[in-house]
Design a protein around this motif. Sequence first.
Motif, mmCIF file in Angstrom:
data_model
loop_
_atom_site.group_PDB
_atom_site.id
_atom_site.type_symbol
_atom_site.label_atom_id
_atom_site.label_comp_id
_atom_site.label_asym_id
_atom_site.label_seq_id
_atom_site.Cartn_x
_atom_site.Cartn_y
_atom_site.Cartn_z
ATOM 1 N N HIS A 206 -26.507 -15.074 7.332
ATOM 2 C CA HIS A 206 -26.463 -15.727 6.023
ATOM 3 C C HIS A 206 -25.638 -14.864 5.077
ATOM 4 N N PRO A 232 -30.475 -14.815 9.231
ATOM 5 C CA PRO A 232 -30.717 -16.151 8.677
ATOM 6 C C PRO A 232 -32.186 -16.483 8.483
ATOM 7 N N ALA A 235 -33.376 -15.346 4.973
ATOM 8 C CA ALA A 235 -32.617 -15.732 3.779
ATOM 9 C C ALA A 235 -33.492 -16.375 2.711
#
Length: 252
Positions: A206, A232, A235
């Motif tokens: 991310h 990710p 995030a």
Amino acid sequence: MTAQVSDARLTDLLAKGTGEILQGIRGVGLLRGRNLGDAGDDLAQNWIARVLAQHRPDDGFLSEEAADNPARLGKDRVWIIDPLDGTKEFATGRQDWAVHIALVIDGEPAHAAVALPDLGVVFSSSDAQHVTGPLARKVIVSRNRPPNVADHIATQLGFTTEGFGSAGAKAMNVLLGDFDAYVHAGGQYEWDQAAPVGVALASGLHASRLTGEKLVYNQKDTFIPDLLICRPELADEILGLASDYLDEHGSF
């Protein structure tokens, strides 16, 4: 445009070649400190500019080491580079310096490479993959200006923080799995971010502003206040903690 060199290959070769130039002038030991850093900036910038003038003469160009030409704003393709990110680290013999090369098309890094020459590696968006597996439980931050918001995020997650030099080195340490997130506040410029963000996104990490806002490059104002690069799966939680911090303190 020279068709025999693809955008992806040119990006990677620029990062690799620049790293070799910089290692060469440092390795002979004739310059030290600020003189070494200045020489590195100048020589790397000159070589990159000459290569792009020959191979991509119609593209726009933005670099930390060159005067900004507003003509880039009217171009779809713009090379955004930092020939030597972490000049202080380079000049003092540290390993956490990098070369940033990014080709931005319509505001997004289409091809990107980050070289960490002292480690002998070039991370490329064409084949980037981030390490998965157990969390490192660590957040990487600026060695010189660690932001308070990073301490807040790390504390809430039960993580620790550690400082490094170059933005590229910090971002690639997240890609390697040695850290779970790179949190920056206090400002950067497009050349600090475009290549690391391009590689990070291509690897599946991310990358965004700490507000969650998408990063868009080749803007008239090249200043970007903050940055998050992370695994990710973290995030949403990190962005939520950043939002809480912003609500309480009014700024990052």
